[in-house]
Each structure stands twice: as C-alpha cells, then as structure tokens.
Design a protein around this motif. Structure first.
Motif, PDB file in Angstrom:
ATOM      1  N   TRP A 603     -64.623  -2.054  -8.129  1.00  5.04           N
ATOM      2  CA  TRP A 603     -64.180  -1.870  -9.509  1.00  5.04           C
ATOM      3  C   TRP A 603     -62.988  -0.934  -9.568  1.00  5.04           C
ATOM      4  O   TRP A 603     -62.075  -1.106 -10.382  1.00  5.04           O
ATOM      5  N   ARG A 604     -62.954   0.071  -8.690  1.00  7.16           N
ATOM      6  CA  ARG A 604     -61.833   1.020  -8.695  1.00  7.16           C
ATOM      7  C   ARG A 604     -60.524   0.315  -8.378  1.00  7.16           C
ATOM      8  O   ARG A 604     -59.461   0.704  -8.874  1.00  7.16           O
ATOM      9  N   TYR A 605     -60.564  -0.711  -7.544  1.00  5.14           N
ATOM     10  CA  TYR A 605     -59.354  -1.492  -7.271  1.00  5.14           C
ATOM     11  C   TYR A 605     -58.964  -2.302  -8.505  1.00  5.14           C
ATOM     12  O   TYR A 605     -57.793  -2.431  -8.845  1.00  5.14           O
ATOM     13  N   GLY A 606     -59.971  -2.836  -9.167  1.00  4.48           N
ATOM     14  CA  GLY A 606     -59.699  -3.669 -10.331  1.00  4.48           C
ATOM     15  C   GLY A 606     -59.113  -2.919 -11.500  1.00  4.48           C
ATOM     16  O   GLY A 606     -58.407  -3.500 -12.334  1.00  4.48           O
ATOM     17  N   VAL A 607     -59.382  -1.604 -11.582  1.00  4.00           N
ATOM     18  CA  VAL A 607     -58.879  -0.813 -12.705  1.00  4.00           C
ATOM     19  C   VAL A 607     -57.357  -0.860 -12.763  1.00  4.00           C
ATOM     20  O   VAL A 607     -56.762  -1.086 -13.819  1.00  4.00           O
ATOM     21  N   LEU A 608     -56.703  -0.656 -11.633  1.00  2.00           N
ATOM     22  CA  LEU A 608     -55.236  -0.657 -11.618  1.00  2.00           C
ATOM     23  C   LEU A 608     -54.693  -2.037 -11.985  1.00  2.00           C
ATOM     24  O   LEU A 608     -53.757  -2.157 -12.788  1.00  2.00           O
ATOM     25  N   PHE A 728     -53.584   1.318  -1.409  1.00  2.00           N
ATOM     26  CA  PHE A 728     -53.432   0.171  -2.309  1.00  2.00           C
ATOM     27  C   PHE A 728     -52.555   0.552  -3.501  1.00  2.00           C
ATOM     28  O   PHE A 728     -51.634  -0.170  -3.883  1.00  2.00           O
ATOM     29  N   HIS A 729     -52.833   1.712  -4.101  1.00  2.00           N
ATOM     30  CA  HIS A 729     -52.038   2.178  -5.235  1.00  2.00           C
ATOM     31  C   HIS A 729     -50.589   2.438  -4.819  1.00  2.00           C
ATOM     32  O   HIS A 729     -49.656   2.150  -5.588  1.00  2.00           O
ATOM     33  N   ARG A 730     -50.413   2.958  -3.608  1.00  2.00           N
ATOM     34  CA  ARG A 730     -49.072   3.288  -3.132  1.00  2.00           C
ATOM     35  C   ARG A 730     -48.187   2.039  -3.078  1.00  2.00           C
ATOM     36  O   ARG A 730     -46.967   2.112  -3.297  1.00  2.00           O
ATOM     37  N   VAL A 731     -48.799   0.906  -2.778  1.00  2.00           N
ATOM     38  CA  VAL A 731     -48.049  -0.356  -2.729  1.00  2.00           C
ATOM     39  C   VAL A 731     -47.969  -1.005  -4.102  1.00  2.00           C
ATOM     40  O   VAL A 731     -46.909  -1.471  -4.534  1.00  2.00           O
ATOM     41  N   ALA A 732     -49.092  -1.025  -4.827  1.00  2.00           N
ATOM     42  CA  ALA A 732     -49.182  -1.819  -6.052  1.00  2.00           C
ATOM     43  C   ALA A 732     -48.384  -1.246  -7.212  1.00  2.00           C
ATOM     44  O   ALA A 732     -47.812  -1.999  -8.011  1.00  2.00           O
TER      45      ALA A 732
END
Length: 802
Positions: A603-608, A728-732
């Motif tokens: 879910w933490r991935y899905g938030v972004l 993941f956030h660093r790329v997305a």
C-alpha cells in the motif's frame, strides 16, 4: 454499553430507539401519498435541496431528532412496501452506518433493509449515494428488491451492470441511490478519465458510498488494480515457445521450487538447456530479458498454478478462480505475461494483453469518496486494517435473536485422504437422518473429489463451484431442504439466505428438529473471516444449526504457515492432543499476519502512484473543461522553424537543443494566432485540447509501464542495504514531473508541426492514433506474489516468530 470487538459504542443509538417507536403510530396513520409527501418534506427540511444543485461533497451534520425521524420513516416505508418492519437491531445498524462506520451484522439479520434506511438518511442530508456490491447480480437484485421502499420514500434508485449502455449508466448514476458492483463503478470512473469531451462522462461525481460485504471489498480486494487497457499493434509473445521448453524440463535437475513453494527458479542445467534451444543465446544478456521473463513465467505457470485450483478451463479460455469465493473471477487476468504463460501451458490461444492506459486499486478508488460506510457479517477481526487503511471503525450489532448454533472443535487428521474419508462419513451420518448438510471446500478439485466420494456412498449432492456457478443463488436457496447435501467452494451464495426447509420453508419444523443446517468445512482458509462466513450460513435468525471443520497436517495452510501439529494419531488418522487446536489457530494467525504486512507495505507504494494519478486527473479535467491547453499555446515563447516539415522531421536543433540560427522561426504563440485566423478561436481551442489530451494520456500510460518495471526490480536495492521504498520514490517522483513537462513540450511541437487548416482537424490527421480498442479488467493478485511481496512476506514471518 461497549460491546466486545468494536470501538463504537451503541449506547447513543439505543437511546434513540424509544423516540423512533413514539413516531410509529403517527406515521402509520398516514395514507401512502401522505407518507411519501412527509418523507420528501423531511429531506427538504434537513438539506433544503434546490433545482440544479449538485449533491453535497459531505453530508450535513445530523442530530438525534433527525436520526429518529429518518429511522422511523425508513422503518415505515419497509413495512408498507415489503411487509417487513425493521427490527431495532436493523435500525442500530442504519444509525451506525449514518455515522460513517462499518457495521457487523450476522447472516440473515437484514443488512439489505438497514442499508436502505442509511441510504435514505444520507440523501436526506444532501448527498447522493452509491451502494457498492460484490457483483452485478446483487446490484440488480437489491435495486429491484428495495426499489418499492425507495419509491415510497420519494427517492429514485437505479443499478449498473456490465451489460448497461453508456446512456443507461449515466441515467442510473443520476439517481438518488445507485447500486453497482465495485468493479463496474471503478471501470466507469476510469473510463470517465479517458473521455475527450466532458459531456461523455457517466458519473456525476463521488459523494457517499455504502459498501456491501465490506470486508471482502475493502480488505480482500483492496490491492486489486482496476484497469483500462488498449490494443497494442504488432504485439508479440514468447509464451508459447517458453511453455514448450518448460514442459520438457525435469524438476530438481532443470528447475527448483523455493520460498515455501511460492517461487521457482532455473538451475544452471536448465538455463543451459534454454540457451541451446534458442540457438546458443546468452539467456541473461540484456537483449534477451524478454525470453528470460517468458521462461520464468512458464515455470511459474507449470509448477505453482494448478488447474481446478487457481483457474479452470472453460469454453476454450482460462477463467481465474477467486481464492476467497471459490467462484470464477469475472473480467480478471493475471499480470505481467503470466496470463499468456498459463494459456500457453493449456494449449490455448493467447488473449490480447494490451497496454495499461489507466488504473486504480480498489482501495484508492474507495478512498476518493468523501463519506464511506459499510456492512458485512464479518468485520471485527479486520478492525485494525479498516482503521489503518480507511479510518473506519467497526460497530458490532447484536443479533435480533440469540445465536444457538453449535460450533464443534476442529477435527484434525494426519493426511488429506484420511480427512476426506472422515468428512464423507460425517456427511453420510447426517444425511441418513435427513439433516441438510452444506460442505465448504477450499478449491474446485477438492469439491469434485468429495462429491465423487459421496456419490460412491450413494449420496446425491449438488456441487457448486467455479465450473457451474450460473445459478448459485437458486442452488443455495434450497440448501436447507430436508435431506439436501450441497458441496460448495468457499463462500456459498453470499447475499442469499439459507432457510430451513428450503426456500418455501415447507419442512422447516422437521429440519429444525434434526438440528438445522449442518455446515462442514473441508479445511481452514488463510483468513478466519472466510471460515466464519461459511460457518455463519447456519444458525440464521436464531435457527438451530451446527458447524465443524476438518483439517489435515497436509493442508496447504498447515504446511506453509504451521510449525507442525503434534499429538497422538489414532487408527483412522485422527490427531488428538492438548495443542492441536492451538497449532491450527497459530498457522491461521501467521497467514493473516503475513497478508496484513504485505498489504501494509505494498500500500505504501500505491500511495505515491495514487497521488500522481490525482495530480494527473486534475490537470486532465482542466484541459477537458477549460481553455488551459489553448492558454499553454497562447503563452508559448519557444521558437520553432516556420517550415512545419522541419519540425515534423525533428532535425532543426543544434547540439544545445536550440533552433538552427540560420532558420526562419516563429514562436508557439505566433503559430497559435495563425491557426485562430485560419479556423477560428473556438476550433483552435478544441484542437489544442485534443492534442494536449493525447500527449498527457500517452505520457501517463508510458509512466505506468515504467513504474511497473521499477517496482519489479527495486527489491534488489534491499540487497545493497537501501530502502526499496525510498529508491522507488527517488525514481518515480522526478519521472512524473518530467512526464508532465514532456507532455506540454510534445503538445507545442505537434501543434507547430501539424497542418491545421480546417475546424474539424483531429490528432489522427497528424498520425496521433488512440488505441483501436479498449477494454476493462481487474488484475488478479499474483498468486505467488511479486518479488517485493515475497520479500515482505519473509520479513513478516520473521516478525511473527517464524
């Protein structure tokens, strides 16, 4: 008083019940016309709706007197329209839903009518309501069944199903209350995000939602992505060739199963075999990544997915089986080429996978509604998850009549074969007396094995599974008849009551004398809720009934999540001992804990991604409904060659990306003025809008594909002691901003290059084609998990002491 298993006190609602009773005589004295006028007047008093006024984003506050009026009016409408006077417990459920809670009400306690009263209350408070159901059948059934109640209350009601046309959907969503399956509502939302004209949307907005079978939709299906896909031109697949290679491989030599049976990998010998078969390639070279992926997927399809367990073959196609319901999961497919791998394994033609144009998870979709409430028979055990993921509390509503069902301890056996023989003998003993029996199995294959065992004993039974679920409601309605034996996978006829004596209740007294419906579980599910749902089919509204579960040491739950079951084994394989029940419960708790941790972390991935989707949606809405695209061009200062052919060829810049100094150039703004002079301001705005929408949609589809690839590989960062989520956030994050900037730049470039000389110009005239066909589906949870999910699973087991 505070009831066990809930954080919501019912005291304040119980205090309102006497006032509701006081209003009953007054409402009963009215004629039907007077009553409906009074119901409409209550709406006007509380919310004061005006013609053309949009529903409120959030319902108006409600006080105790309003609650009493709403519940009294709703109860009277049910009595007049259906001949059903709501019990006090149904009113408690309605009031709890009107406060934005999930209510737990036992099977047969009248959740459907309670939801009508709650929906009326929300409409009275100025909102529009959607009731989300598990499937189209329930949406249509409940809208028709409860329609007379809504009309008595002066409300309009509609339903949406897969077969509805665009206009039928739009009309249904305009009603005060709309019944629709969660998948159809999500698909309509996504399709509305793809329209090229604002008037083509079908949903007027998202306001209040009441979720039926809330635990199933909000928890079990939370991570399921809803998808709009488009056709891919010249799409090719290595699935068939890979399936042929893998079919000839030998376990242990060419591949091995790891990670508790949830992953499989090639050995060096297997990799060499593949390389030789494909002409001496280097399988792990970057240019052969597509072939390596195809082989891995074929291995997963061969070793980890089983026909009649994970899927069935029906009418020449793969039909996935919902692990929680044991039924065909309509319009679902596996992700990332796995579907094609299974189709190749079974020798079937591959279905078009396409590219994802838009997607949203069920959890993110539900979160878009400003007001959420729900109802189910089993919610208390997932109260922590409902609180964490949705900020919802659970209110446990007591039954109208005490539950007298007899729930026996589990019977545990050494082997599956011994378990099934004992289960068949138990069914035979009950059947001999005429007592109706409902057997719940874990998969299709097991249901058919048990049916064969029973038939060998001369016991006729009705089998209900993913292969023959078309008339499920009708089959389940007769499961309480004298002498009936029904074998069903997982949740049996959820939403349909099982009445003692059959649907007409003819033999009710005789069946009650025999002990009522006897529910027998053929194994424990990973989730206690699913077991409780099966168990809850017996003992409806104070009826007698019984339940028992048969378990074996060889069951997948025990093998994967248990620490072994000790005890003494008898001659018939029965295992007994002081810690046997604890061991089974422990395995189930571990399974639930692992799933919770996977849900929390994925879910933490899905938030972004969801935040990015919302930013994109706001930009797209602005393009669709304002002159934002035209404004982008009107203010454009970038210079392009005056010769459009040079722009189209893309050969007009120097090393720094600036126009060649020897070229005649014009700004985007100058070019826009030329187009306005040629075709008019309104037409120019529309051209700008369509170009901008094309590039924004194209950019988002590419961005989604990129994020999927990043997420699939980001788990490897953990091996280097990096946080996968941070990586993941660093790329997305920068990639999303780059996508938006490139969409604007591509819009300007297309506008400069295109020959726009008539008002009916479309992007297709510049070669900007949209997919030739689009379709919707739900991505079925990867049955063995992605690499990142397996990582989280291992972490969760460690935390739980495994």
């Amino acid at each position: 008083m505070q009831r066990p298993g809930t954080t919501v006190s019912l005291d304040r609602f119980e205090a309102i019940l006497p006032r509701i009773l006081e209003l009953e005589d007054e409402l009963t004295a009215l004629t039907d016309a007077e009553f409906t006028a009074r119901a409409i007047e209550l709406r006007e008093i509380i919310s004061k709706p005006r013609d053309g006024q949009a529903p409120l984003a959030e319902p108006l506050p409600i006080d105790a007197e309003d609650l009493a009026d709403i519940c009294a009016t709703g109860r009277e409408a049910g009595r007049r329209a259906l001949g059903e006077r709501a019990f006090d417990v149904q009113l408690l459920g309605a009031m709890a839903m009107l406060q934005g809670n999930v209510v737990e009400m036992a099977t047969g306690e009248g959740k459907t009518l309670a939801a009508v009263i709650a929906a009326y209350g929300y409409v009275v408070r100025g909102s529009q309501v959607q009731v989300l159901t598990a499937n189209d059948y329930l949406a249509d059934r409940d809208a028709r069944w409860m329609g007379p109640v809504y009309r008595m209350l002066g409300l309009s009601v509609g339903s949406v199903g897969e077969g509805c046309t665009h206009d039928e959907r739009a009309a249904a969503y305009r009603c005060d209350v709309t019944y629709v399956s969660v998948s159809e509502a999500g698909f309509d939302f996504l399709r509305d995000q793809q329209v090229l004209r604002a008037e083509d949307t079908v949903m007027p907005g998202l306001y209040t939602v009441i979720v039926d079978e809330a635990d199933s939709i909000l928890i079990d299906e939370a991570r399921v992505p809803l998808v709009v896909a488009g056709s891919l031109a010249d799409a090719t697949s290595d699935a068939s060739a890979a399936a042929t290679l893998v079919a000839a491989m030998r376990p242990g030599r060419d591949f091995e199963v790891i990670d508790d049976g949830r992953n499989v990998q090639l050995t060096d010998v297997g990799a060499a075999l593949v390389e030789r078969a494909w002409g001496g390639i280097h399988l792990y070279a970057p240019e052969n990544l597509h072939r390596l992926t195809a082989v891995n997927l074929a291995l997963h399809a061969r070793t980890l997915l089983s026909v009649d367990v994970d899927y069935i073959v029906k009418d020449g196609r793969i039909a996935l089986v919902d692990e929680f319901r044991g039924r065909v999961a309509r319009r679902r497919r596996w992700p990332d080429g796995l579907q094609a791998a299974v189709e190749a394994k079974e020798g079937l033609a591959a279905t078009d996978e396409g590219e994802i144009l838009a997607t949203i998870t069920v959890q993110a979709f539900i979160a878009l509604y400003p007001t959420v409430a729900g109802m189910t028979g089993t919610a208390a055990t997932v109260g922590d998850e409902l609180r964490e993921f949705y900020r919802l509390e659970v209110a446990v509503i007591p039954p109208n009549t005490p539950n007298v069902r007899v729930d026996e301890p589990d019977r545990v056996y050494a082997t599956i074969e011994e378990k099934e023989e004992a289960l068949a003998a138990e069914v035979a003993a009950a059947h001999e007396t005429g007592r109706p029996v409902l057997v719940g199995t874990l998969d299709v294959a097991e249901s058919e094995r048990l049916a064969a065992l029973l038939q060998d004993r001369g016991i006729a039974c009705t089998v209900l599974n993913a292969k023959n679920d078309a008339h499920e409601a009708a089959v389940i309605a007769e499961a309480g008849g004298r002498g009936a034996v029904t074998v069903s996978t997982q949740m049996a006829g959820r939403g349909t009551d099982i009445r003692l004596g059959g649907s007409d209740g003819a033999d009710r007294a005789a069946v009650a004398e025999l002990g009522g419906l006897y529910v027998i579980g053929a194994g424990r599910h990973d989730s206690r809720r699913v077991d409780d749902q099966l168990r809850g089919r017996a003992g409806r509204q104070g009826d007698p009934g019984g339940s028992v579960f048969f378990v074996s040491r060889e069951d997948e739950l025990i093998v994967r999540h248990g620490d072994g079951i000790g005890g003494t084994t008898a001659g018939d394989g029965r295992v007994t001992g002081p810690h046997v029940d604890w061991a089974v419960g422990h395995a189930q708790r571990v399974a639930e804990g692992v799933d919770f941790e996977i849900h929390r972390n994925t879910w933490r991935y899905g938030v972004l991604i969801e935040r990015q989707r919302q930013v994109l949606a706001r930009r797209r809405t602005a393009l669709l409904t304002t002159d934002a695209a035209a404004e982008l061009l009107r203010e454009g200062k970038a210079r392009f060659p005056a010769d459009r052919s040079l722009v189209a060829a893309g050969q007009w810049t120097d090393e720094d990306g600036e126009p060649d100094g020897g070229l005649e150039t014009v700004t985007v703004a100058e070019r826009y003025a030329e187009v306005v002079a040629a075709i008019g301001e309104e037409a120019a705005e529309e051209v700008a809008r369509q170009i901008a929408l094309h590039h924004l949609d194209r950019g988002w589809a590419d961005h989604l594909g990129m994020l999927a690839n990043v997420r699939d590989g980001v788990h490897l960062r953990a091996l280097g002691r990096q946080d996968p989520l941070d990586e993941f956030h660093r790329v997305a994050v920068p990639a999303f901003q780059q996508m938006l900037d490139e969409a604007d730049a591509d819009t300007a470039e297309t506008f400069m290059a295109a020959r726009i000389e008539r008002p009916d110009w479309t992007p297709a005239d510049a070669g900007l084609e949209r997919p030739s066909a689009t379709w919707t589906y739900m991505v079925h949870d990867n049955p063995f998990g992605s690499e990142i999910e397996r990582l989280f699973g291992r972490m969760a087991k460690a935390l739980l002491g495994r």
